[in-house]
Design an enzyme around this catalytic site. Structure first.
Site, PDB file in Angstrom:
ATOM      1  N   CYS A  69      -4.652  -0.914 -21.724  1.00  0.00           N
ATOM      2  CA  CYS A  69      -4.589  -0.035 -20.558  1.00  0.00           C
ATOM      3  C   CYS A  69      -3.972  -0.733 -19.349  1.00  0.00           C
ATOM      4  O   CYS A  69      -3.878  -0.156 -18.271  1.00  0.00           O
ATOM      5  CB  CYS A  69      -5.969   0.516 -20.225  1.00  0.00           C
ATOM      6  SG  CYS A  69      -7.202  -0.773 -20.000  1.00  0.00           S
ATOM      7  N   HIS A 109       0.784  -1.226   0.000  1.00  0.00           N
ATOM      8  CA  HIS A 109       0.000   0.000   0.000  1.00  0.00           C
ATOM      9  C   HIS A 109       0.816   1.277   0.000  1.00  0.00           C
ATOM     10  O   HIS A 109       0.448   2.256  -0.620  1.00  0.00           O
ATOM     11  CB  HIS A 109      -0.933  -0.001   1.199  1.00  0.00           C
ATOM     12  CG  HIS A 109      -2.245  -0.551   0.832  1.00  0.00           C
ATOM     13  ND1 HIS A 109      -2.489  -1.884   0.846  1.00  0.00           N
ATOM     14  CD2 HIS A 109      -3.353   0.056   0.374  1.00  0.00           C
ATOM     15  CE1 HIS A 109      -3.717  -2.084   0.439  1.00  0.00           C
ATOM     16  NE2 HIS A 109      -4.261  -0.922   0.135  1.00  0.00           N
ATOM     17  N   GLU A 155      -9.937  -8.778 -20.786  1.00  0.00           N
ATOM     18  CA  GLU A 155      -9.087  -9.136 -19.641  1.00  0.00           C
ATOM     19  C   GLU A 155      -9.421 -10.520 -19.087  1.00  0.00           C
ATOM     20  O   GLU A 155      -8.928 -10.914 -18.042  1.00  0.00           O
ATOM     21  CB  GLU A 155      -9.169  -8.059 -18.551  1.00  0.00           C
ATOM     22  CG  GLU A 155     -10.570  -7.653 -18.151  1.00  0.00           C
ATOM     23  CD  GLU A 155     -10.601  -6.471 -17.173  1.00  0.00           C
ATOM     24  OE1 GLU A 155      -9.591  -6.166 -16.537  1.00  0.00           O
ATOM     25  OE2 GLU A 155     -11.694  -5.877 -17.037  1.00  0.00           O
ATOM     26  N   ARG A 206      -2.846 -11.607  -8.918  1.00  0.00           N
ATOM     27  CA  ARG A 206      -1.952 -10.501  -9.245  1.00  0.00           C
ATOM     28  C   ARG A 206      -1.336  -9.826  -8.029  1.00  0.00           C
ATOM     29  O   ARG A 206      -0.350  -9.102  -8.143  1.00  0.00           O
ATOM     30  CB  ARG A 206      -2.690  -9.472 -10.117  1.00  0.00           C
ATOM     31  CG  ARG A 206      -3.906  -8.868  -9.468  1.00  0.00           C
ATOM     32  CD  ARG A 206      -4.781  -8.144 -10.468  1.00  0.00           C
ATOM     33  NE  ARG A 206      -4.603  -6.694 -10.430  1.00  0.00           N
ATOM     34  CZ  ARG A 206      -5.334  -5.832 -11.122  1.00  0.00           C
ATOM     35  NH1 ARG A 206      -6.264  -6.265 -11.948  1.00  0.00           N
ATOM     36  NH2 ARG A 206      -5.129  -4.553 -11.033  1.00  0.00           N
ATOM     37  N   ARG A 224     -10.834   5.122 -14.395  1.00  0.00           N
ATOM     38  CA  ARG A 224     -11.355   4.069 -13.510  1.00  0.00           C
ATOM     39  C   ARG A 224     -12.482   4.657 -12.658  1.00  0.00           C
ATOM     40  O   ARG A 224     -12.256   5.154 -11.558  1.00  0.00           O
ATOM     41  CB  ARG A 224     -10.235   3.552 -12.602  1.00  0.00           C
ATOM     42  CG  ARG A 224      -9.146   2.761 -13.326  1.00  0.00           C
ATOM     43  CD  ARG A 224      -8.065   2.303 -12.347  1.00  0.00           C
ATOM     44  NE  ARG A 224      -7.330   1.139 -12.801  1.00  0.00           N
ATOM     45  CZ  ARG A 224      -6.117   1.188 -13.346  1.00  0.00           C
ATOM     46  NH1 ARG A 224      -5.520   2.350 -13.520  1.00  0.00           N
ATOM     47  NH2 ARG A 224      -5.506   0.076 -13.719  1.00  0.00           N
ATOM     48  N   ARG A 231     -14.403   3.770 -18.032  1.00  0.00           N
ATOM     49  CA  ARG A 231     -14.783   2.388 -17.731  1.00  0.00           C
ATOM     50  C   ARG A 231     -15.913   2.415 -16.717  1.00  0.00           C
ATOM     51  O   ARG A 231     -15.843   3.137 -15.716  1.00  0.00           O
ATOM     52  CB  ARG A 231     -13.561   1.668 -17.151  1.00  0.00           C
ATOM     53  CG  ARG A 231     -13.886   0.332 -16.556  1.00  0.00           C
ATOM     54  CD  ARG A 231     -12.632  -0.411 -16.233  1.00  0.00           C
ATOM     55  NE  ARG A 231     -12.104  -0.066 -14.920  1.00  0.00           N
ATOM     56  CZ  ARG A 231     -10.991  -0.592 -14.426  1.00  0.00           C
ATOM     57  NH1 ARG A 231     -10.272  -1.424 -15.148  1.00  0.00           N
ATOM     58  NH2 ARG A 231     -10.570  -0.265 -13.233  1.00  0.00           N
ATOM     59  N   ASN A 233      -3.409  -6.460 -16.722  1.00  0.00           N
ATOM     60  CA  ASN A 233      -3.227  -6.745 -15.288  1.00  0.00           C
ATOM     61  C   ASN A 233      -4.070  -7.946 -14.891  1.00  0.00           C
ATOM     62  O   ASN A 233      -3.625  -8.837 -14.160  1.00  0.00           O
ATOM     63  CB  ASN A 233      -3.640  -5.543 -14.423  1.00  0.00           C
ATOM     64  CG  ASN A 233      -2.905  -4.279 -14.821  1.00  0.00           C
ATOM     65  OD1 ASN A 233      -1.919  -4.353 -15.536  1.00  0.00           O
ATOM     66  ND2 ASN A 233      -3.384  -3.138 -14.374  1.00  0.00           N
ATOM     67  N   ASP A 234      -5.311  -7.968 -15.371  1.00  0.00           N
ATOM     68  CA  ASP A 234      -6.163  -9.110 -15.076  1.00  0.00           C
ATOM     69  C   ASP A 234      -5.949 -10.245 -16.063  1.00  0.00           C
ATOM     70  O   ASP A 234      -5.942 -11.413 -15.677  1.00  0.00           O
ATOM     71  CB  ASP A 234      -7.643  -8.690 -15.088  1.00  0.00           C
ATOM     72  CG  ASP A 234      -8.037  -8.093 -13.753  1.00  0.00           C
ATOM     73  OD1 ASP A 234      -7.759  -8.742 -12.724  1.00  0.00           O
ATOM     74  OD2 ASP A 234      -8.574  -6.992 -13.736  1.00  0.00           O
TER      75      ASP A 234
HETATM   76  C1  PEP Z   1      -6.323  -4.366 -16.107  1.00  0.00           C
HETATM   77  O1  PEP Z   1      -6.903  -5.321 -15.575  1.00  0.00           O
HETATM   78  O2  PEP Z   1      -5.337  -4.479 -16.856  1.00  0.00           O
HETATM   79  C2  PEP Z   1      -6.767  -2.984 -15.847  1.00  0.00           C
HETATM   80  C3  PEP Z   1      -6.279  -1.967 -16.503  1.00  0.00           C
HETATM   81  O3  PEP Z   1      -7.703  -2.793 -14.898  1.00  0.00           O
HETATM   82  P1  PEP Z   1      -7.469  -2.871 -13.313  1.00  0.00           P
HETATM   83  O4  PEP Z   1      -5.975  -2.892 -13.076  1.00  0.00           O
HETATM   84  O5  PEP Z   1      -8.133  -1.650 -12.783  1.00  0.00           O
HETATM   85  O6  PEP Z   1      -8.139  -4.143 -12.969  1.00  0.00           O
HETATM   86 MG    MG Z   2      -8.861  -5.225 -14.691  1.00  0.00          MG
END
Ligand code: PEP
Ligand code: MG
Length: 577
Positions: A506, A193, A435, A469, A300, A336, A458-459
């Site tokens: 993204c 954090h 994702e 993650r 976001r 989003r 990321n997901d």
């Molecule tokens: C992702 O999942 O890559 C993304 C951009 O969204 P978040 O990190 O907010 O889940």
């Molecule tokens: Mg995501």
């Protein structure tokens, strides 16, 4: 003799300064039983109320210094300090067993910490964050109960590199940013954090060095390189010279990049790209003009909803979206829709306890399950679309059916607004985040309906490899440059283009220097990255010769490992540097 430590690079830039080593506060609770139960109970109440006051003050300071997002990190601790049931639970135990306030509080907190630890092992980040907040609160409460002092970073009176086993969000807030040359810790993890906040403040940071607190002492000179994750303790004069030179090269480079703000992102051989911004708060859109962003690739919207007493109504959402659209002028803004669930819980939306929240009610699934919540957001978005180039994007799309249902709800709300005589933009787009592996597999069909895609790596990476993650124990499997990821990305790009749709990315992968040439060669149209990364990525793209990179794709997809991919990229781009 200089000592070199390698850790995880967590923030850009080089710092050379003396160390300020923060001691660990390990409070020992000696007395278990007491004859003065009433006295202990009132000590407990006093300590809770002191902690509450301090946290409220820290919250105010965080808000002033670092804004809303940083202040929300204190919220979790403040919620514990204000939890009457928790406080009464400790009082009951003191009265029942005649134990001291410090001993009883410590036992109760440890009990919950064990629960959170077990939950976080099976359910990830959400419980991990609650554990971090509770641990931080425990230190504060015990300091009051035992009349001990908490290490106060506010007392730092000279510029220094902060060295600590681990920092908490409250430590960061106490820092005077003018005096922090950088930060180094023993432990880390990408989701820690305090990192969210140290990134906001742009301190050079290296985490996960394992032993820095053992090796470093206050006033010892150190160099930290937050870009490469290196720490040098007691550097030689030669090393100091070298890093001073590198630091001035870096600042000269940043000044040079400023020139790019008014130029288009075109590769050396004439291919056009867009580099847009990832934003979490409407207020951040004030920085769009100076950041060199070509629009917003990901807003976001859930940050409007999180940590609020009441859900934002249509009107307040409308004003927030309108602000971002106006700030972006004629550039596109991808907003989003609500992406909660997983590690972003929204208490106002009753979701039953889930064993695997990341595989449960997340993103678009929540919006479809709570249509009123979704329709309110869609109305606010559609009203705002009259003020700029809006693109509405649904997160966590798994099936074509889900996407179609959401798209139909947009159409219905548009119709209602027009019937009510409320203006709606003519040209807004509706797209899908890619994702979830099922969406990659069905990208050809999704592309028939969606106006655009944005790949959320990321997901996508966590679901492709089945690795949480936020879990540092499986972090080595989270491999952005793995051919498995590249294949999924390439397939998605090809499907979008086959239907004549544009596609962006993204997720963090769009910021990885070794991934950028590959993504450009695959034909990704838009890179959406944090504000501070926009100019470096634009500069990198301007040096690429995309046509010469295209044969690389075939080899990269056939590679066996990320290391092989990296070597291929290095080989082909070395002359473009
Ligand atoms: C992702 O999942 O890559 C993304 C951009 O969204 P978040 O990190 O907010 O889940
Ligand atoms: Mg995501």
């Amino acid at each position: 003799m200089a000592t070199i430590l390698d850790g995880v690079a967590a923030g850009g830039g080089i710092a050379i300064a003396p160390v300020y080593r923060l001691g660990e506060s390990r409070f020992t609770v000696k007395a278990k039983y007491t004859d003065h139960v009433n006295h202990e109970v009132s000590r407990l109440h006093d300590s809770f109320s002191l902690a509450r006051r301090e946290l409220e003050d820290l919250h105010r300071r965080a808000h002033q210094k670092m804004g809303e997002k940083a202040a929300t990190v204190i919220d979790a601790q403040l919620a514990i300090a204000k939890d009457q049931t928790f406080e009464s639970e400790i009082v009951d135990a003191i009265q029942r067993y005649s134990t001291t306030a410090a001993w009883t509080a410590s036992q109760r907190i440890d009990h919950y910490l064990t629960i959170f630890k077990n939950q976080s092992a099976s359910q990830g980040n959400y419980y991990h964050s609650r554990g971090v907040a509770l641990q931080d609160f425990k230190k504060r409460l015990l300091a009051h109960l035992l009349d001990e002092e908490l290490p106060d970073l506010g007392k730092l009176d000279h510029r220094a590199i902060i060295v600590a086993h681990q920092l908490t969000p409250t430590d960061i807030i106490q820092l005077n940013p003018q005096l922090v040359a950088g930060i180094v810790t023993d432990v880390g993890g990408r989701a820690a954090h305090f990192l969210v906040m140290s990134k906001e403040m742009r301190f050079p940071t290296v985490v996960d060095t394992k032993v820095v607190t053992e090796r470093a002492a206050t006033d010892m000179v150190a160099i930290i390189d937050g870009t490469h994750g290196r720490v040098i303790l007691q550097p030689t004069p030669q090393q100091i010279d070298d890093y001073q030179r590198k630091a001035s090269q870096q600042s000269a480079h940043l000044r040079e990049l400023g020139v790019l703000k008014n130029q288009e992102t075109v590769s050396a051989d004439g291919h056009h790209f867009e580099v847009a911004a990832n934003l979490a708060l409407a207020r951040e859109s004030d920085e769009l003009a100076t950041s060199g962003a070509e629009g917003v690739g990901l807003f976001r919207s859930e940050f409007l909803f999180l940590h609020q007493k009441n859900l934002p109504d249509e009107e307040s959402q409308f004003w927030a979206y309108r602000k971002v659209l106006l700030a972006a002028g004629n550039q596109r803004v991808v907003i989003r829709t609500l992406d909660v669930g997983g590690d972003k819980q929204l208490p106002q939306v009753p979701i039953e306890h889930e064993h695997n929240p990341f595989l449960g009610m997340r993103g678009l699934r929540v919006s479809l399950a709570y249509p009123e919540l979704f329709r309110t957001q869609l109305r606010a978005l559609l009203r705002a679309s009259a003020y700029g180039r809006l693109a509405i994007m649904f997160p966590m799309v798994a099936t074509v059916d889900e996407f179609r249902r959401a798209q139909q709800m947009v159409d219905q709300e548009k119709k209602h607004l027009i019937q009510e005589g409320i203006p709606v933009g003519q040209e807004y787009e509706v797209g899908a985040m890619i994702e979830i592996p099922a969406a990659v597999a069905m990208a050809d069909q999704l592309a028939q309906y969606a106006d655009f895609f944005s790949i959320g790596t990321n997901d996508l990476i966590q679901y492709l490899f089945a690795v949480d993650r936020g879990n540092e124990h499986v972090a080595s499997l989270y491999q952005s440059l793995h051919p498995a990821v590249l294949r999924a990305v390439k397939q998605t790009i090809d499907c979008a283009h086959a239907e004549g749709k544009w596609i962006g990315m993204c997720g963090e992968m769009a910021t990885i220097p070794a991934a950028v040439p590959l993504l450009a060669a695959m034909g990704l149209d838009e890179f959406s990255v944090p504000l501070g990364q926009i100019l470096p990525i634009r500069s990198q793209i301007r040096r690429l010769k995309v046509r010469q990179l295209q044969p690389l794709i075939h080899h990269a997809l056939a590679a066996h490992s990320p290391a092989e991919v990296r070597a291929l990229v290095d080989q082909l781009t070395s002359y473009m540097k």
